[in-house]
Scaffold this motif. Sequence first.
Motif, PDB file in Angstrom:
ATOM      1  N   ASP A  96       0.840  -1.187   0.000  1.00  0.00           N
ATOM      2  CA  ASP A  96       0.000   0.000   0.000  1.00  0.00           C
ATOM      3  C   ASP A  96       0.880   1.243   0.000  1.00  0.00           C
ATOM      4  OD1 ASP A  96      -2.354   1.474   2.369  1.00  0.00           O
ATOM      5  OD2 ASP A  96      -1.821   1.989   0.311  1.00  0.00           O
ATOM      6  N   GLY A  98      -0.385   4.202  -1.175  1.00  0.00           N
ATOM      7  CA  GLY A  98      -1.384   5.175  -1.591  1.00  0.00           C
ATOM      8  C   GLY A  98      -2.246   4.531  -2.646  1.00  0.00           C
ATOM      9  N   ARG A  99      -2.295   5.071  -3.802  1.00  0.00           N
ATOM     10  CA  ARG A  99      -3.160   4.509  -4.836  1.00  0.00           C
ATOM     11  C   ARG A  99      -2.409   3.841  -5.975  1.00  0.00           C
ATOM     12  NH1 ARG A  99      -7.297   2.925  -3.028  1.00  0.00           N
ATOM     13  NH2 ARG A  99      -8.238   2.851  -5.089  1.00  0.00           N
ATOM     14  N   MET A 100      -1.130   4.076  -6.076  1.00  0.00           N
ATOM     15  CA  MET A 100      -0.388   3.524  -7.211  1.00  0.00           C
ATOM     16  C   MET A 100       0.402   2.311  -6.755  1.00  0.00           C
ATOM     17  SD  MET A 100      -1.374   5.613  -9.398  1.00  0.00           S
ATOM     18  CE  MET A 100      -2.082   7.251  -9.462  1.00  0.00           C
ATOM     19  N   TYR A 101       0.013   1.157  -7.202  1.00  0.00           N
ATOM     20  CA  TYR A 101       0.694  -0.048  -6.765  1.00  0.00           C
ATOM     21  C   TYR A 101       0.654  -1.069  -7.883  1.00  0.00           C
ATOM     22  CZ  TYR A 101      -4.009  -1.895  -6.159  1.00  0.00           C
ATOM     23  OH  TYR A 101      -5.294  -2.297  -6.378  1.00  0.00           O
TER      24      TYR A 101
ATOM     25  N   ASN B  30      -7.874   4.816 -11.767  1.00  0.00           N
ATOM     26  CA  ASN B  30      -6.715   5.516 -11.204  1.00  0.00           C
ATOM     27  C   ASN B  30      -5.460   5.219 -12.020  1.00  0.00           C
ATOM     28  OD1 ASN B  30      -8.057   6.735  -8.989  1.00  0.00           O
ATOM     29  ND2 ASN B  30      -7.932   4.802  -7.858  1.00  0.00           N
ATOM     30  N   ASN B  31      -5.328   3.981 -12.427  1.00  0.00           N
ATOM     31  CA  ASN B  31      -4.199   3.605 -13.257  1.00  0.00           C
ATOM     32  C   ASN B  31      -4.531   2.353 -14.051  1.00  0.00           C
ATOM     33  OD1 ASN B  31      -3.037   1.031 -11.950  1.00  0.00           O
ATOM     34  ND2 ASN B  31      -3.113   2.406 -10.192  1.00  0.00           N
ATOM     35  N   GLN B  33      -2.482  -1.072 -15.780  1.00  0.00           N
ATOM     36  CA  GLN B  33      -1.229  -1.816 -15.759  1.00  0.00           C
ATOM     37  C   GLN B  33      -1.263  -2.913 -16.817  1.00  0.00           C
ATOM     38  OE1 GLN B  33      -0.261  -3.076 -11.696  1.00  0.00           O
ATOM     39  NE2 GLN B  33      -1.573  -1.452 -10.884  1.00  0.00           N
ATOM     40  N   LEU B  48       3.104   0.423 -15.540  1.00  0.00           N
ATOM     41  CA  LEU B  48       1.921   1.076 -14.972  1.00  0.00           C
ATOM     42  C   LEU B  48       1.821   2.473 -15.549  1.00  0.00           C
ATOM     43  CD1 LEU B  48       0.890   1.169 -11.224  1.00  0.00           C
ATOM     44  CD2 LEU B  48       1.040   3.299 -12.518  1.00  0.00           C
ATOM     45  N   GLU B  92      -7.233  -0.310 -12.099  1.00  0.00           N
ATOM     46  CA  GLU B  92      -7.634  -0.010 -10.743  1.00  0.00           C
ATOM     47  C   GLU B  92      -8.778   0.998 -10.843  1.00  0.00           C
ATOM     48  OE1 GLU B  92      -4.803   2.034  -8.340  1.00  0.00           O
ATOM     49  OE2 GLU B  92      -6.207   2.245  -6.691  1.00  0.00           O
ATOM     50  N   TYR B  99      -8.235  -1.768  -3.165  1.00  0.00           N
ATOM     51  CA  TYR B  99      -6.933  -2.211  -3.659  1.00  0.00           C
ATOM     52  C   TYR B  99      -7.045  -3.404  -4.596  1.00  0.00           C
ATOM     53  CZ  TYR B  99      -5.645   0.833   0.094  1.00  0.00           C
ATOM     54  OH  TYR B  99      -5.537   1.916   0.905  1.00  0.00           O
TER      55      TYR B  99
END
Lengths: 114, 113
Positions: A96, A98-101, B30-31, B33, B48, B92, B99
């Motif tokens: 984790d 934040g939001r970018m993973y 949000n993104n 990948q 990403l 996402e 998550y």
Amino acid sequence: DAMVIQNPRYQVTQFGKPVTLSCSQTLNHNVMYWYQQKSSQAPKLLFHYYDKDFNNEADTPDNFQSRRPNTSFCFLDIRSPGLGDAAMYLCATSRDTGRMYEQYFGPGTRLTVT
Amino acid sequence: SQQGEEDPQALSIQEGENATMNCSYKTSINNLQWYRQNSGRGLVHLILIRSNEREKHSGRLRVTLDTSKKSSSLLITASRAADTASYFCATEPTMDSSYKLIFGSGTRLLVRP
């Protein structure tokens, strides 16, 4: 090297006989996921843990359960495997930030049900 | 329901050619990948791209993102036989705070030597 390990790589079980698949990680990631992937299909999320918080997907059958006794280990229990549960089971982790993973995957366990 | 759909489902090219795979999705993200999966193995993260980015490069990989069209493309330049694998896009969703990634159906790429 930090990694995600799944054991065993291949598992054969009998119809209705409980089976447990294991996943361990040396990445110290706080999120762990279990996916089911059938041939030529996308991975399907079964559930995930954020630390010790368990998050089940709405369409995951009750036959599938999971345990995460500590940060490093996570188990997938299939209480009464059916022929339709034969698949590749993938464990993944993420941190984790934040939001970018991104997610780090293990090599998978291929489950055969006879 | 599946967030991402990929096109084509299968692609066969000659070594040295470029390979382009497309991904479409349904909700705001949000993104996005891209992952690669060799036969019988786990997925490996490739790249990403954030929702406010339009293009990103990594080695022989080039990813574009068009949020107005809810689509992305992955270009592999100068392909090699070792690039043979399945490629998945994963998004996402913005509205989902748990998550999770939603994977597309994948493109199976075969690079002929």
